[in-house]
Write a protein that holds these residues in place. Structure first.
Motif, PDB file in Angstrom:
ATOM      1  N   MET A 190       0.839  -1.184   0.000  1.00 33.67           N
ATOM      2  CA  MET A 190       0.000   0.000   0.000  1.00 33.67           C
ATOM      3  C   MET A 190       0.882   1.246   0.000  1.00 33.67           C
ATOM      4  SD  MET A 190      -3.046   0.724   2.641  1.00 33.67           S
ATOM      5  CE  MET A 190      -4.107   2.097   2.438  1.00 33.67           C
ATOM      6  N   LYS A 191       0.604   2.170  -0.938  1.00 35.29           N
ATOM      7  CA  LYS A 191       1.406   3.370  -1.083  1.00 35.29           C
ATOM      8  C   LYS A 191       1.004   4.393  -0.034  1.00 35.29           C
ATOM      9  CE  LYS A 191       1.060   6.116  -4.811  1.00 35.29           C
ATOM     10  NZ  LYS A 191       1.189   6.535  -6.188  1.00 35.29           N
ATOM     11  N   SER A 192       2.005   4.990   0.646  1.00 39.80           N
ATOM     12  CA  SER A 192       1.696   6.001   1.651  1.00 39.80           C
ATOM     13  C   SER A 192       1.427   7.339   0.968  1.00 39.80           C
ATOM     14  CB  SER A 192       2.845   6.128   2.644  1.00 39.80           C
ATOM     15  OG  SER A 192       3.990   6.629   1.998  1.00 39.80           O
ATOM     16  N   THR A 193       0.700   8.189   1.663  1.00 42.57           N
ATOM     17  CA  THR A 193       0.380   9.510   1.148  1.00 42.57           C
ATOM     18  C   THR A 193       1.620  10.392   1.248  1.00 42.57           C
ATOM     19  OG1 THR A 193      -1.881   9.236   1.931  1.00 42.57           O
ATOM     20  CG2 THR A 193      -1.170  11.470   1.417  1.00 42.57           C
ATOM     21  N   PRO A 194       1.965  11.079   0.160  1.00 46.87           N
ATOM     22  CA  PRO A 194       3.151  11.939   0.224  1.00 46.87           C
ATOM     23  C   PRO A 194       2.888  13.151   1.116  1.00 46.87           C
ATOM     24  CG  PRO A 194       2.005  12.274  -1.857  1.00 46.87           C
ATOM     25  CD  PRO A 194       1.316  11.133  -1.152  1.00 46.87           C
ATOM     26  N   THR A 195       3.949  13.662   1.713  1.00 47.60           N
ATOM     27  CA  THR A 195       3.867  14.897   2.487  1.00 47.60           C
ATOM     28  C   THR A 195       4.149  16.054   1.548  1.00 47.60           C
ATOM     29  OG1 THR A 195       4.612  13.796   4.501  1.00 47.60           O
ATOM     30  CG2 THR A 195       4.843  16.194   4.424  1.00 47.60           C
ATOM     31  N   LEU A 196       3.231  17.000   1.484  1.00 52.39           N
ATOM     32  CA  LEU A 196       3.396  18.203   0.679  1.00 52.39           C
ATOM     33  C   LEU A 196       3.401  19.373   1.654  1.00 52.39           C
ATOM     34  CD1 LEU A 196       0.871  17.271  -2.135  1.00 52.39           C
ATOM     35  CD2 LEU A 196       3.357  17.000  -2.168  1.00 52.39           C
ATOM     36  N   ALA A 197       4.525  20.102   1.697  1.00 58.61           N
ATOM     37  CA  ALA A 197       4.690  21.151   2.696  1.00 58.61           C
ATOM     38  C   ALA A 197       5.191  22.442   2.063  1.00 58.61           C
ATOM     39  CB  ALA A 197       5.654  20.700   3.783  1.00 58.61           C
ATOM     40  N   LEU A 198       4.678  23.531   2.594  1.00 54.64           N
ATOM     41  CA  LEU A 198       5.096  24.870   2.213  1.00 54.64           C
ATOM     42  C   LEU A 198       5.770  25.497   3.424  1.00 54.64           C
ATOM     43  CD1 LEU A 198       4.957  27.466   0.400  1.00 54.64           C
ATOM     44  CD2 LEU A 198       2.743  27.909   1.491  1.00 54.64           C
ATOM     45  N   VAL A 199       7.003  25.991   3.236  1.00 55.65           N
ATOM     46  CA  VAL A 199       7.693  26.752   4.275  1.00 55.65           C
ATOM     47  C   VAL A 199       7.617  28.201   3.824  1.00 55.65           C
ATOM     48  CG1 VAL A 199       9.843  27.129   5.520  1.00 55.65           C
ATOM     49  CG2 VAL A 199       9.213  24.814   4.803  1.00 55.65           C
ATOM     50  N   MET A 200       6.867  29.011   4.573  1.00 58.11           N
ATOM     51  CA  MET A 200       6.580  30.380   4.144  1.00 58.11           C
ATOM     52  C   MET A 200       7.049  31.410   5.155  1.00 58.11           C
ATOM     53  SD  MET A 200       2.627  31.249   5.102  1.00 58.11           S
ATOM     54  CE  MET A 200       3.094  32.977   5.090  1.00 58.11           C
ATOM     55  N   GLY A 201       7.176  32.637   4.674  1.00 52.74           N
ATOM     56  CA  GLY A 201       7.549  33.777   5.491  1.00 52.74           C
ATOM     57  C   GLY A 201       8.194  34.833   4.605  1.00 52.74           C
ATOM     58  N   VAL A 202       8.466  35.974   5.177  1.00 55.04           N
ATOM     59  CA  VAL A 202       9.099  37.049   4.410  1.00 55.04           C
ATOM     60  C   VAL A 202      10.567  36.722   4.179  1.00 55.04           C
ATOM     61  CG1 VAL A 202       7.479  38.806   5.253  1.00 55.04           C
ATOM     62  CG2 VAL A 202       9.634  38.418   6.476  1.00 55.04           C
ATOM     63  N   SER A 203      11.212  37.503   3.346  1.00 53.61           N
ATOM     64  CA  SER A 203      12.638  37.300   3.078  1.00 53.61           C
ATOM     65  C   SER A 203      13.427  37.430   4.369  1.00 53.61           C
ATOM     66  CB  SER A 203      13.136  38.318   2.059  1.00 53.61           C
ATOM     67  OG  SER A 203      12.683  37.964   0.786  1.00 53.61           O
ATOM     68  N   GLY A 204      14.401  36.553   4.506  1.00 48.12           N
ATOM     69  CA  GLY A 204      15.237  36.546   5.697  1.00 48.12           C
ATOM     70  C   GLY A 204      14.727  35.649   6.806  1.00 48.12           C
ATOM     71  N   SER A 205      13.563  35.033   6.599  1.00 47.54           N
ATOM     72  CA  SER A 205      12.991  34.183   7.655  1.00 47.54           C
ATOM     73  C   SER A 205      13.606  32.783   7.693  1.00 47.54           C
ATOM     74  CB  SER A 205      11.465  34.087   7.508  1.00 47.54           C
ATOM     75  OG  SER A 205      11.109  33.482   6.285  1.00 47.54           O
ATOM     76  N   GLY A 206      14.320  32.408   6.643  1.00 44.18           N
ATOM     77  CA  GLY A 206      14.979  31.103   6.633  1.00 44.18           C
ATOM     78  C   GLY A 206      14.229  30.033   5.865  1.00 44.18           C
ATOM     79  N   LYS A 207      13.355  30.439   4.942  1.00 44.96           N
ATOM     80  CA  LYS A 207      12.551  29.473   4.187  1.00 44.96           C
ATOM     81  C   LYS A 207      13.397  28.423   3.480  1.00 44.96           C
ATOM     82  CE  LYS A 207      10.775  32.696   1.658  1.00 44.96           C
ATOM     83  NZ  LYS A 207      11.336  33.924   2.227  1.00 44.96           N
ATOM     84  N   SER A 208      14.454  28.853   2.812  1.00 47.31           N
ATOM     85  CA  SER A 208      15.278  27.916   2.059  1.00 47.31           C
ATOM     86  C   SER A 208      16.064  27.002   2.992  1.00 47.31           C
ATOM     87  CB  SER A 208      16.249  28.666   1.139  1.00 47.31           C
ATOM     88  OG  SER A 208      15.529  29.414   0.192  1.00 47.31           O
ATOM     89  N   HIS A 209      16.680  27.581   3.989  1.00 46.92           N
ATOM     90  CA  HIS A 209      17.507  26.789   4.916  1.00 46.92           C
ATOM     91  C   HIS A 209      16.646  25.767   5.661  1.00 46.92           C
ATOM     92  CE1 HIS A 209      21.029  25.969   7.323  1.00 46.92           C
ATOM     93  NE2 HIS A 209      20.305  26.086   8.421  1.00 46.92           N
ATOM     94  N   VAL A 210      15.565  26.221   6.251  1.00 51.17           N
ATOM     95  CA  VAL A 210      14.672  25.322   6.997  1.00 51.17           C
ATOM     96  C   VAL A 210      14.004  24.343   6.038  1.00 51.17           C
ATOM     97  CG1 VAL A 210      12.560  25.214   8.385  1.00 51.17           C
ATOM     98  CG2 VAL A 210      14.314  26.924   8.918  1.00 51.17           C
ATOM     99  N   GLY A 211      13.594  24.827   4.870  1.00 54.87           N
ATOM    100  CA  GLY A 211      12.939  23.964   3.893  1.00 54.87           C
ATOM    101  C   GLY A 211      13.823  22.808   3.447  1.00 54.87           C
ATOM    102  N   LYS A 212      15.095  23.085   3.196  1.00 49.06           N
ATOM    103  CA  LYS A 212      16.029  22.023   2.800  1.00 49.06           C
ATOM    104  C   LYS A 212      16.193  21.005   3.924  1.00 49.06           C
ATOM    105  CE  LYS A 212      18.671  24.911  -0.352  1.00 49.06           C
ATOM    106  NZ  LYS A 212      19.891  25.707  -0.490  1.00 49.06           N
ATOM    107  N   ARG A 213      16.318  21.484   5.153  1.00 46.81           N
ATOM    108  CA  ARG A 213      16.473  20.571   6.293  1.00 46.81           C
ATOM    109  C   ARG A 213      15.217  19.729   6.502  1.00 46.81           C
ATOM    110  NH1 ARG A 213      20.594  21.525  10.261  1.00 46.81           N
ATOM    111  NH2 ARG A 213      22.024  23.102   9.514  1.00 46.81           N
ATOM    112  N   LEU A 214      14.063  20.346   6.324  1.00 50.04           N
ATOM    113  CA  LEU A 214      12.807  19.614   6.455  1.00 50.04           C
ATOM    114  C   LEU A 214      12.715  18.541   5.376  1.00 50.04           C
ATOM    115  CD1 LEU A 214       9.986  19.105   7.641  1.00 50.04           C
ATOM    116  CD2 LEU A 214       9.151  20.993   6.186  1.00 50.04           C
ATOM    117  N   ALA A 215      13.029  18.912   4.145  1.00 54.57           N
ATOM    118  CA  ALA A 215      12.972  17.944   3.042  1.00 54.57           C
ATOM    119  C   ALA A 215      13.897  16.756   3.310  1.00 54.57           C
ATOM    120  CB  ALA A 215      13.340  18.636   1.725  1.00 54.57           C
ATOM    121  N   GLU A 216      15.105  17.017   3.777  1.00 54.01           N
ATOM    122  CA  GLU A 216      16.037  15.941   4.105  1.00 54.01           C
ATOM    123  C   GLU A 216      15.458  15.039   5.195  1.00 54.01           C
ATOM    124  OE1 GLU A 216      19.814  17.610   5.218  1.00 54.01           O
ATOM    125  OE2 GLU A 216      20.070  18.567   3.258  1.00 54.01           O
ATOM    126  N   ALA A 217      14.867  15.662   6.212  1.00 56.26           N
ATOM    127  CA  ALA A 217      14.368  14.901   7.361  1.00 56.26           C
ATOM    128  C   ALA A 217      13.206  13.983   7.001  1.00 56.26           C
ATOM    129  CB  ALA A 217      13.948  15.859   8.481  1.00 56.26           C
TER     130      ALA A 217
END
Length: 169
Positions: A1-28
């Protein structure tokens, strides 16, 4: 049985760390990561480089592209994290057209901390205090019914851990 994929948005204004946190979340969680900034049109990048804020029209095609990434990953059963400002509710609603079960992590912090982070950046097209102020004016912070809110004074590791615990991924 295939599990449901996780689809996540990391949002905020510039400088909030969207890319850094987003990459770490994706890895995790074993997901792909897309930085929304990599998908702006050349004219939008030129506009921001001149210190001119984007308007809704500038963002329309960009948001549709991002919603398409969510749609494609969901169809393929693959997890995806996108780092994107998604300042307004209607922008987040547009992204949800590609991912109705979208999980949103909202990164927020003080103007002073955001500005310090932006000033420390090298080689990014988003420059200037007035550009941050423009984003802060446009920001429609998501409520608890829409997103999980995390303060950027926490470490990226702690933000990721807390978000994963909250969504059960």
């Amino acid at each position: 049985m295939k599990s449901t994929p996780t689809l996540a948005l990391v949002m905020g204004v510039s400088g909030s760390g969207k890319s850094h946190v987003g990459k770490r979340l994706a890895e995790a969680i074993g997901a792909d990561f897309i930085d929304a900034d990599d998908h702006h049109s050349a004219s939008s990048i030129a506009k921001m480089s001149r210190g001119e804020p984007l308007n809704d029209g500038d963002r329309e095609g960009w948001l549709e592209t991002l919603a398409g990434f969510f749609r494609d990953h969901a169809r393929q059963g693959r997890s995806l994290v996108i780092g994107c400002s998604a300042l307004k509710r209607r922008y987040r609603d547009q992204l949800r057209t590609g991912a109705p079960a979208l999980r949103i992590l909202y990164l927020h912090g003080s103007r002073e901390l955001l500005l310090a982070r932006l000033r420390a950046r090298q080689g990014h097209f988003f420059q200037g205090d007035h550009m941050l102020d423009s984003q802060l004016r446009d920001l429609e912070p998501p409520g608890d019914d829409e997103a999980i809110r995390m303060d950027i004074s926490l470490s990226p590791e702690e933000i990721v851990t807390r978000f994963i615990e909250r969504i059960g991924a």
